[in-house]
Motif scaffolding. Sequence first.
Motif, PDB file in Angstrom:
ATOM      1  N   LEU A 183      47.423  77.989  24.888  1.00  0.00           N
ATOM      2  CA  LEU A 183      47.360  76.935  25.893  1.00  0.00           C
ATOM      3  C   LEU A 183      47.264  75.560  25.229  1.00  0.00           C
ATOM      4  N   ALA A 184      46.517  75.450  24.143  1.00  0.00           N
ATOM      5  CA  ALA A 184      46.389  74.167  23.445  1.00  0.00           C
ATOM      6  C   ALA A 184      47.738  73.711  22.909  1.00  0.00           C
ATOM      7  N   VAL A 185      48.500  74.640  22.369  1.00  0.00           N
ATOM      8  CA  VAL A 185      49.832  74.302  21.846  1.00  0.00           C
ATOM      9  C   VAL A 185      50.704  73.775  22.988  1.00  0.00           C
ATOM     10  N   PHE A 186      50.683  74.464  24.125  1.00  0.00           N
ATOM     11  CA  PHE A 186      51.457  74.031  25.291  1.00  0.00           C
ATOM     12  C   PHE A 186      51.043  72.631  25.729  1.00  0.00           C
ATOM     13  N   VAL A 245      35.435  73.192  17.328  1.00  0.00           N
ATOM     14  CA  VAL A 245      36.816  72.711  17.378  1.00  0.00           C
ATOM     15  C   VAL A 245      37.705  73.720  16.648  1.00  0.00           C
ATOM     16  N   TRP A 246      38.678  74.231  17.364  1.00  0.00           N
ATOM     17  CA  TRP A 246      39.583  75.244  16.804  1.00  0.00           C
ATOM     18  C   TRP A 246      40.943  74.634  16.500  1.00  0.00           C
ATOM     19  N   PRO A 247      41.639  75.196  15.526  1.00  0.00           N
ATOM     20  CA  PRO A 247      43.026  74.755  15.286  1.00  0.00           C
ATOM     21  C   PRO A 247      43.890  75.108  16.503  1.00  0.00           C
ATOM     22  N   SER A 248      44.787  74.226  16.865  1.00  0.00           N
ATOM     23  CA  SER A 248      45.624  74.427  18.051  1.00  0.00           C
ATOM     24  C   SER A 248      46.388  75.740  18.013  1.00  0.00           C
ATOM     25  N   HIS A 249      46.855  76.136  16.830  1.00  0.00           N
ATOM     26  CA  HIS A 249      47.698  77.334  16.756  1.00  0.00           C
ATOM     27  C   HIS A 249      46.959  78.608  17.162  1.00  0.00           C
ATOM     28  N   GLU A 250      45.627  78.571  17.229  1.00  0.00           N
ATOM     29  CA  GLU A 250      44.847  79.741  17.642  1.00  0.00           C
ATOM     30  C   GLU A 250      44.782  79.878  19.162  1.00  0.00           C
ATOM     31  N   PHE A 260      52.129  66.697  26.133  1.00  0.00           N
ATOM     32  CA  PHE A 260      51.231  65.558  26.313  1.00  0.00           C
ATOM     33  C   PHE A 260      51.926  64.379  26.996  1.00  0.00           C
ATOM     34  N   GLU A 261      53.124  64.035  26.539  1.00  0.00           N
ATOM     35  CA  GLU A 261      53.855  62.892  27.105  1.00  0.00           C
ATOM     36  C   GLU A 261      54.168  63.114  28.586  1.00  0.00           C
ATOM     37  N   ASP A 262      54.508  64.353  28.957  1.00  0.00           N
ATOM     38  CA  ASP A 262      54.793  64.657  30.366  1.00  0.00           C
ATOM     39  C   ASP A 262      53.554  64.409  31.230  1.00  0.00           C
TER      40      ASP A 262
END
Length: 178
Positions: A143-146, A135-140, A151-153
């Motif tokens: 695509l995860a950040v996007f 499990v990686w931090p999102s900021h790395e 998420f709501e969309d």
Amino acid sequence: GVAMALYSYFWWEGPDSVAINVPAMREAAVQFRRSIEYSGCDLLEIPLQDWTALQCATRWRQLLLVSAELGRHVAVDVRDLPLASVLLREASSYLDKVREMPFFGGFEGLGLQLKKPHDTNFNQDFFPWLGYGPVWPSHELPLAVFLENHFEDFLDDLGRIADDETFRALHLENSNAG
């Protein structure tokens, strides 16, 4: 091989179960170990070129992860502590062997410690400078950040097609396309 077929197709007990198929995964672990021994991936003196060509790192990681996860499942979910003890000892013994292998020793030089079987992952070969497990931090990961930011969309879009009639119509339209 046989181990990957068992792992890939028989992880779950069946289509209506979320329980791990313990006998099949036990056999998968045995077959992963046999493939390591048969290919010579357990030999300390195996040349790096052979190690790579034989996919030794993948074989070892599969064995570690299947064994450790199976042991965890048997301990926590099945609550068969005698069997869990055997499985977790096996996973620990595989980890001891991995720590001896020169290939994996290179990761420790980068600060990655293999303290438990779950500390290994397939990302290490491609991103050895990142000290993260599975499990990686999102900021790395851009695509995860996007994905997190939208998420709501995505949830709204999925909500619009969630009813059976709409989903079935879209599925039929897609399966008949092209």
